[in-house]
Write an enzyme that holds these catalytic residues in place. Structure first.
Site, short mmCIF file in Angstrom:
data_model
loop_
_atom_site.label_atom_id
_atom_site.label_comp_id
_atom_site.label_asym_id
_atom_site.label_seq_id
_atom_site.Cartn_x
_atom_site.Cartn_y
_atom_site.Cartn_z
N SER A 159 0.83 -1.19 0.00
CA SER A 159 0.00 0.00 0.00
C SER A 159 0.88 1.26 0.00
CB SER A 159 -0.93 -0.05 1.22
OG SER A 159 -2.01 0.82 1.06
N ASP A 324 -8.60 -6.88 -4.46
CA ASP A 324 -8.21 -5.54 -4.00
C ASP A 324 -8.71 -4.51 -5.01
OD1 ASP A 324 -6.96 -3.20 -3.22
OD2 ASP A 324 -4.96 -4.08 -3.03
N HIS A 357 -8.00 -5.38 -0.15
CA HIS A 357 -6.69 -4.75 0.00
C HIS A 357 -5.96 -5.28 1.25
CE1 HIS A 357 -3.61 -1.74 -0.44
NE2 HIS A 357 -3.90 -1.15 0.69
#
Lengths: 384, 221
Positions: A159, A324, A357
């Site tokens: 991320s 995701d 995610h």
């Protein structure tokens, strides 16, 4: 919503302090610079086995040990440790709290200094300068040099951590043997910026935020920060994961009502929000989400992402997760194609997972095998 | 009909590296064509048997593309530079002349646009190594002639409605395409299903009748 929460307790974090400070992209020099960090494993004599882990938006340096405020296990405990994919018997693992964070590194919650570095007796708050992901990476570079490491065997992160990995590889290619950007992208999309803006608007709409000066009366904008976390948390999960976990289950209520949380999923999100405000600073949240929004590696290289990596000798491991939608596989594939255009050495897999995610933080055996194998291969080549 | 997408032995959990004797025979033939230290891209690399061999034995800078995610994950977990992708969509992103050799093994018949894939291979590589199952083999011809149905042989063993092999060709067809595109055939040979070299390598007509697989090395004209 719960009553205002007192500012969280002071914890002594392990820190490196650089009196000369750091020159930021915005033109400001921030001095002194403090970088809070943790290390795991032992640096070998050749100083060739160091792996830097970069944390995500609300992560911290406590990768593989209990977080001191919450007491919960380290956020990448499943990946980092003896015998684990990031094997601390083999690697020296370093993780730093990002610049702008609230776990001991220089950030909005720390004491403000003047241009000469003199303390001003108040926190930075919203006077903290605008920072970028590259500024975060520059701060980490100072720490890595301070630890006596000229070249990192690996830089790994998911991320926002993955954005830092990309920035490391683009800015300090000679200092990065292997880079693993995971569940990330080379820029923050309009949709991602939009979700961040909802979170920021929630914080700023909280009367306790007080234009960012909530520190004056010892209150925190708990409601706003909690709502920001609730919105963000939805983006970290997939619809499938939410349905599997909660479906339309009610919280023991016999009838539907508009007055309180009726559905399990509501109560879950409220819990996520209320625990978050006990460990995270609202102004840090504003600062870091902005840095993510600004991130656009191609724009920094004349609009050509491949130009960011041309001629690089760094080996890349790119991974995405099928469910995701915050950092979808298409973003990782675009990154891989740019790396191919730059003739870089790259591995890429999309891991099948329905956990959204968040999957990069969870126990995903295929992901752990692939990342572990990639790292082991790099270590073999370096004779570590 | 099936051209046998790669199914080499998977790497052991202890990270055992490949040695040549573990490798499929046609991959060994391909490996023999590639000089030490070459930069190689293997399209449809499976779990990376050829890449591991070229890296370990020839000091090659070997990279791969694999369409099957499980195979790609296995290859990456073995420390190989493999990306999930496919010949039709990913080659266009590599720069000109990035590789010495670009390998496409038993995959040409399954791609969407074989002609374009060959062009891309010879754009990004100095040499292309291509193997494909030969649809001109006598058994295929005989089955179509005698039964009037799509052939089912050891090499082409999936029904027409579920085969991934949408562009079968014969050895003579492939020679024609190379002539049309102006490619130089540097070497070629026909092999049997197990990858053993066949004795009819001097005559394209005989090879087209008796060869089950064909292996070509090309360069731009």
């Amino acid at each position: 919503m719960s009553a205002p929460v007192a500012p969280f307790p002071q914890v002594d974090h392990q820190r490196a302090v650089f009196a000369d400070g750091l020159a930021l992209d915005c033109g400001t020099v921030i001095a002194p610079l403090a970088v809070a960090y943790r290390t795991y494993g032992t640096l070998n004599a050749a100083r060739s086995n160091a792996v830097l882990v970069c944390h995500a938006l609300t992560g911290d340096q406590y990768v593989a040990e209990p977080q001191p405020l919450t007491g919960r296990a380290g956020w990448w405990d499943s990946l980092v440790g003896p015998g684990k994919p990031l094997d601390t018997d083999r690697f020296f693992v370093v993780c730093a709290n990002v610049l702008g964070g609230c776990m001991g590194s220089t950030g909005p919650r720390e004491e403000m200094t003047d241009p000469e570095g003199h303390p001003l007796g108040r926190p930075w708050g919203t006077d903290f300068p605008n920072i970028t992901v590259r500024d975060m990476v520059r701060a980490q570079k100072r720490l890595v040099e301070h630890l006596g490491i000229a070249r990192l065997l690996g830089v790994i992160g998911g991320s926002m951590g993955g954005m830092q990995v990309l920035e490391w590889a683009a800015t300090y290619p000679e200092a990065v043997y292997a880079a693993a950007p995971i569940a990330t992208a080379a820029h923050h999309s309009a949709q991602n910026i939009a979700f961040h803006e909802v979170g920021r608007a929630a914080i700023q709409a909280d009367p306790d935020w007080r234009g960012g000066e909530y520190w004056r009366d010892g209150r925190v904008p708990a409601q706003g920060l909690s709502v920001a976390r609730m919105v963000a948390h939805i983006t970290y999960l997939s619809e499938q994961a939410l349905t599997r976990k909660f479906g339309r289950k009610l919280r023991g209520a016999s009838a539907l009502t508009f007055l309180e949380d009726v559905f399990e999923v509501e109560s879950y999100l409220r819990h996520q929000g209320s625990t978050f405000v006990r460990r995270f600073d609202a102004n840090s949240y504003l600062t870091i989400t902005r840095a993510m929004d600004y991130f656009d590696l191609a724009a920094d290289h004349g609009g050509d992402l491949a130009a960011a990596f041309r001629g690089t000798a760094t080996r890349f491991f790119v991974a995405s997760f099928s469910s995701d939608w915050l950092f979808p596989t298409s973003e990782s594939r675009a990154l891989v194609r740019a790396l191919n255009a730059a003739a870089a050495n790259v591995s890429f897999v999309e891991i099948a997972s329905d956990k959204g995610h968040d999957a990069f933080l969870l126990d995903e055996p295929d992901f752990h095998r692939a990342l572990g194998g990639f790292l082991a291969g790099c270590a073999d080549r370096l004779g570590v | 009909m099936d051209g046998h997408p790669r199914a080499g032995q998977g790497p052991g959990s202890g990270g055992i590296r490949y040695v040549a004797k573990n490798m499929r025979l046609d991959l060994r033939l391909i490996a023999e064509m590639i000089p030490a230290g070459a930069k190689v891209l293997d399209i449809g690399c499976g779990d990376g048997a050829l890449l591991a061999h070229l890296t370990a034995e020839k000091g090659a800078d070997a990279r791969g593309i694999e369409i099957d995610m499980a195979e790609a994950t296995r290859a990456v977990a073995a420390g190989l530079a493999v990306i999930h992708g496919d010949a039709d969509h990913d080659l266009a992103f590599y720069p000109d002349g990035a590789f010495d050799f670009v390998v496409l093994s038993r995959t040409l018949q399954a791609v969407e646009r074989p002609r374009e894939v060959l062009r891309q291979m010879l754009r990004i590589g100095r040499h292309a190594v291509v193997s494909f199952p030969n649809f001109g083999h006598w058994l295929v011809r005989w089955q179509l002639l005698s039964a009037g149905r799509m052939p089912m042989t050891g090499t082409w063993h999936r029904h027409w409605y579920e085969t991934p092999n949408i562009h079968p060709c014969t050895i003579r067809d492939f020679f024609d395409l190379c002539a049309l595109e102006g490619y130089v055939v540097e070497q070629w040979l026909a092999v049997d299903e197990h990858g053993m070299k066949a004795p009819w390598r001097r005559s394209a007509r005989l090879a087209n009748l008796f060869g089950e697989q064909a292996l070509f090395q090309l360069r731009r004209g």
